[in-house]
Design an enzyme around this catalytic site. Structure first.
Site, PDB file in Angstrom:
ATOM      1  N   GLU A  46     -36.872  -8.648  28.298  1.00 13.73           N
ATOM      2  CA  GLU A  46     -38.214  -9.159  28.004  1.00 13.73           C
ATOM      3  C   GLU A  46     -38.084 -10.587  27.498  1.00 13.73           C
ATOM      4  O   GLU A  46     -37.488 -10.829  26.446  1.00 13.73           O
ATOM      5  CB  GLU A  46     -38.892  -8.306  26.929  1.00 13.73           C
ATOM      6  CG  GLU A  46     -39.335  -6.946  27.407  1.00 13.73           C
ATOM      7  CD  GLU A  46     -40.068  -6.188  26.299  1.00 13.73           C
ATOM      8  OE1 GLU A  46     -40.655  -6.842  25.409  1.00 13.73           O
ATOM      9  OE2 GLU A  46     -40.023  -4.952  26.325  1.00 13.73           O
ATOM     10  N   ASP A  57     -46.696  -9.317  16.418  1.00 11.80           N
ATOM     11  CA  ASP A  57     -45.313  -9.594  16.038  1.00 11.80           C
ATOM     12  C   ASP A  57     -45.143  -9.727  14.533  1.00 11.80           C
ATOM     13  O   ASP A  57     -45.972 -10.312  13.844  1.00 11.80           O
ATOM     14  CB  ASP A  57     -44.821 -10.874  16.720  1.00 11.80           C
ATOM     15  CG  ASP A  57     -44.811 -10.741  18.228  1.00 11.80           C
ATOM     16  OD1 ASP A  57     -44.359  -9.685  18.698  1.00 11.80           O
ATOM     17  OD2 ASP A  57     -45.255 -11.661  18.928  1.00 11.80           O
TER      18      ASP A  57
END
Length: 258
Positions: A46, A57
């Protein structure tokens, strides 16, 4: 066949996916990290597109994103770097992970076209609502054979999970906790009950468990409940401290796989 579909057709379990932020720790490290992850047998890589407001995140990946932006990383520059790599010859399935705003600024169709031509197999956009994807973007993604991967959490209803499963055909990204990303140790009982609930739904898509996988023990345990795991923050921690990228990446992957 799309490399994501091919991977899950050939390998049913213990699939390892690793996330890293493009342009981190240094601007031109993108292809070095890619090369070393592929060399060490990572199934799905990724590649994170840095963004100034990454909602899903945790602090580790946010720091890497801020640093990459300060280094000068952008979608345009990332694609220029990836052109030099030749992803089509890669043994790993390559996925881009980012947020909708930069993709829309770049142009959704241009993004899909350019990514597909580079050899990207899928995209993860955590802030793209499923219904908006189906109404506005799915035909474009399908046109360029890009799989759009959606996230589910312990709070996602069975009805919604089945809806996502029905309308996608890459894999389902199981967030193992409703918090933001981050390396944690071990898998809690409530996470295990969530994993079992998803197993009981008998979804048509493979499942990958992410957020909080950081060592061999959590990797092995998570693989009991899904087709594999996704590791992000624990790997970014290694990149933050690295003095020797090839050695440190090899050691990290070896420690995870056991």
């Amino acid at each position: 066949m799309n490399k994501i579909n091919q991977l899950f057709k050939e390998k049913k379990n213990n699939i390892l996916s690793i996330y890293f932020t493009a342009g981190f720790p240094k601007l031109n490290d993108t292809n070095i990290v890619l090369k070393e992850l592929e060399r060490n047998g990572i199934d799905v890589i990724e590649i994170g597109i840095p963004f100034s407001d990454p909602l899903a995140d945790g602090p580790t990946i946010q720091r890497s994103s801020e640093a990459a932006l300060e280094n000068g990383m952008s979608i345009k520059l990332l694609f220029e770097q990836l052109k030099q790599y030749n992803l089509h010859k890669s043994t790993s399935a390559m996925i881009l992970m980012g947020y909708l705003n930069p993709v829309m600024q770049y142009g959704v169709e241009k993004f899909c076209k350019d990514a597909s031509e580079l050899g990207i197999s899928g995209v993860i956009l955590p802030d793209l609502p499923m219904q908006e994807y189906l109404n506005e973007y799915k035909p474009v993604f399908d046109k360029y054979n890009l799989k759009n991967i959606f996230l589910i959490t312990p709070q996602t209803s069975d009805e919604r999970i089945r809806f996502i499963d029905e309308h996608t055909d890459g894999f389902i990204y199981m967030v193992s906790s409703s918090s933001t990303t981050g390396a944690k140790s071990g898998i809690a009982n409530d996470q295990e009950s969530y994993f079992k609930r998803i197993q009981a739904l008998k979804l048509k898509n493979p499942t990958m468990i992410g957020f909080g996988i950081s060592d061999n023990k959590s990797f092995v345990k998570a693989c009991e409940f899904g087709n594999g795991v996704i590791i992000g923050s624990a790997f970014i921690n290694i990149l933050e401290k690295t003095t020797d990228l090839p050695t440190d990446i090899a050691d990290f992957v070896k420690a995870i796989k056991g």
